[in-house]
Design a protein around this motif. Structure first.
Motif, PDB file in Angstrom:
ATOM      1  N   UNK A 150       0.837  -1.083   0.028  1.00 49.64           N
ATOM      2  CA  UNK A 150      -0.065   0.037   0.115  1.00 49.64           C
ATOM      3  C   UNK A 150       1.042   1.348  -0.156  1.00 49.64           C
ATOM      4  N   UNK A 151       0.607   2.291  -0.839  1.00 48.05           N
ATOM      5  CA  UNK A 151       1.733   3.380  -0.926  1.00 48.05           C
ATOM      6  C   UNK A 151       1.529   4.301   0.273  1.00 48.05           C
ATOM      7  N   UNK A 152       0.436   4.134   1.113  1.00 46.98           N
ATOM      8  CA  UNK A 152       0.396   5.132   2.290  1.00 46.98           C
ATOM      9  C   UNK A 152       0.966   4.404   3.355  1.00 46.98           C
ATOM     10  N   UNK A 153       0.474   3.242   3.733  1.00 45.68           N
ATOM     11  CA  UNK A 153       1.105   2.611   5.160  1.00 45.68           C
ATOM     12  C   UNK A 153       2.172   1.628   4.799  1.00 45.68           C
ATOM     13  N   UNK A 154       2.567   1.305   3.376  1.00 49.68           N
ATOM     14  CA  UNK A 154       3.799   0.558   3.212  1.00 49.68           C
ATOM     15  C   UNK A 154       3.699  -1.062   3.773  1.00 49.68           C
ATOM     16  N   UNK A 155       2.567  -1.306   3.993  1.00 52.26           N
ATOM     17  CA  UNK A 155       1.999  -2.579   4.260  1.00 52.26           C
ATOM     18  C   UNK A 155       1.778  -3.499   3.052  1.00 52.26           C
ATOM     19  N   UNK A 156       2.130  -4.931   2.957  1.00 55.49           N
ATOM     20  CA  UNK A 156       1.687  -5.946   2.022  1.00 55.49           C
ATOM     21  C   UNK A 156       0.340  -5.657   1.675  1.00 55.49           C
ATOM     22  N   UNK A 157      -0.028  -5.692   0.632  1.00 55.90           N
ATOM     23  CA  UNK A 157      -1.277  -5.847  -0.224  1.00 55.90           C
ATOM     24  C   UNK A 157      -1.912  -7.155   0.149  1.00 55.90           C
ATOM     25  N   UNK A 158      -1.471  -8.368   0.227  1.00 57.47           N
ATOM     26  CA  UNK A 158      -1.783  -9.694   0.291  1.00 57.47           C
ATOM     27  C   UNK A 158      -3.114  -9.655   1.068  1.00 57.47           C
ATOM     28  N   UNK A 159      -4.133 -10.394   0.781  1.00 61.76           N
ATOM     29  CA  UNK A 159      -5.298 -10.906   1.391  1.00 61.76           C
ATOM     30  C   UNK A 159      -5.472 -12.434   1.739  1.00 61.76           C
ATOM     31  N   UNK A 160      -5.013 -12.775   3.077  1.00 64.49           N
ATOM     32  CA  UNK A 160      -5.002 -14.054   3.284  1.00 64.49           C
ATOM     33  C   UNK A 160      -6.134 -14.853   2.837  1.00 64.49           C
ATOM     34  N   UNK A 161      -7.558 -14.581   2.555  1.00 62.39           N
ATOM     35  CA  UNK A 161      -8.681 -15.145   2.302  1.00 62.39           C
ATOM     36  C   UNK A 161      -8.180 -15.609   0.854  1.00 62.39           C
ATOM     37  N   UNK A 162      -7.542 -15.220   0.204  1.00 60.43           N
ATOM     38  CA  UNK A 162      -7.199 -15.800  -1.286  1.00 60.43           C
ATOM     39  C   UNK A 162      -6.039 -16.627  -1.549  1.00 60.43           C
ATOM     40  N   UNK A 163      -5.522 -17.020  -0.226  1.00 64.85           N
ATOM     41  CA  UNK A 163      -4.217 -17.698  -0.400  1.00 64.85           C
ATOM     42  C   UNK A 163      -4.723 -19.227  -0.795  1.00 64.85           C
ATOM     43  N   UNK A 164      -4.029 -19.832  -1.619  1.00 64.34           N
ATOM     44  CA  UNK A 164      -4.326 -20.839  -2.477  1.00 64.34           C
ATOM     45  C   UNK A 164      -3.423 -21.935  -2.040  1.00 64.34           C
ATOM     46  N   UNK A 165      -2.179 -21.899  -1.584  1.00 67.64           N
ATOM     47  CA  UNK A 165      -1.243 -22.984  -1.116  1.00 67.64           C
ATOM     48  C   UNK A 165      -0.043 -22.202  -0.288  1.00 67.64           C
ATOM     49  N   UNK A 166       0.456 -22.820   0.894  1.00 65.35           N
ATOM     50  CA  UNK A 166       1.368 -22.151   1.716  1.00 65.35           C
ATOM     51  C   UNK A 166       2.361 -23.466   1.662  1.00 65.35           C
ATOM     52  N   UNK A 167       3.549 -23.090   1.712  1.00 69.14           N
ATOM     53  CA  UNK A 167       4.627 -24.047   1.683  1.00 69.14           C
ATOM     54  C   UNK A 167       5.931 -23.576   2.920  1.00 69.14           C
ATOM     55  N   UNK A 168       6.162 -24.334   3.502  1.00 66.02           N
ATOM     56  CA  UNK A 168       7.386 -24.195   4.369  1.00 66.02           C
ATOM     57  C   UNK A 168       8.673 -24.532   3.789  1.00 66.02           C
ATOM     58  N   UNK A 169       9.601 -23.738   3.389  1.00 63.92           N
ATOM     59  CA  UNK A 169      10.827 -24.084   2.828  1.00 63.92           C
ATOM     60  C   UNK A 169      11.901 -23.816   3.931  1.00 63.92           C
ATOM     61  N   UNK A 170      12.663 -24.839   4.283  1.00 58.78           N
ATOM     62  CA  UNK A 170      13.759 -24.545   5.075  1.00 58.78           C
ATOM     63  C   UNK A 170      15.047 -23.649   4.464  1.00 58.78           C
TER      64      UNK A 170
END
Length: 184
Positions: A126-146
């Motif tokens: 976000x240009x104002x807050x500099x927070x990532x725009x990702x919305x977790x509700x749209x996550x399809x896959x999460x993978x933990x990589x060492x």
């Protein structure tokens, strides 16, 4: 309208055009600090593509500082990083359908969470807050990589595909760190 006024208007129009063209060319010709990169991979009928921007280390401390630990990172700079596949993939134990995704990560000193998100975002933060725009509700896959610690430094953040052992991985490397995401 008299000739004098026509000339003044023409000169002002010409000056505005010159300023606009100079401004456009100057921005367009400047080298970006985080250049755009498109990485394509093709084997048999599988086609993969990643678009991202490559920030540089430039003497800075990267992980745990520039890129904070345990916080969502846009995985590059500027525009949101995208990952596209024309075939379904198995990532860890999860399935990723064919399509275009934004790629997000949550770095840590021992492992990264790699997130494939269904929503397309025009920019990474976000240009104002500099927070990532990702919305977790749209996550399809999460993978933990060492995390693998490297003996050398990678100056520019790099995403690549590695198929050298007949096992396909998407790798991400920067500073003295690399992770591998298995793609089947």
């Amino acid at each position: 309208m008299n000739t004098f006024l026509k000339r003044i208007i023409f000169i002002l129009f010409l000056a505005a055009t010159v300023v606009f063209v100079y401004s456009y060319l100057n921005d367009g010709l400047q080298k970006r600090k985080s250049p755009k990169k498109n990485v394509a991979f093709k084997v048999d009928d599988l086609k993969l593509n990643v678009f991202y921007n490559r920030p540089s280390k430039r003497g800075r401390e990267v992980f745990g500082a520039l890129v904070p630990y345990n916080e969502v990172w846009r995985t590059g700079a500027n525009e949101a990083t995208t990952f596209e596949t024309n075939k379904p993939l198995k990532i860890g134990k999860d399935s990723l359908q064919a399509g275009k995704y934004t790629l997000w990560t949550i770095p840590n000193d021992t492992a990264w969470t790699v997130i494939f998100n269904k929503k397309q975002y025009p920019w990474g933060v976000d240009h104002k807050t500099l927070e990532p725009l990702r919305e977790p509700a749209f996550d399809a896959v999460k993978y933990i990589a060492p995390v693998e610690n490297l003996n050398t430094f990678v100056e520019q953040f790099t995403i690549a595909f590695d198929n050298s052992t007949d096992n396909l991985f998407m790798t991400m490397a920067w500073d003295d760190v690399r992770i591998k995401v298995p793609l089947k």
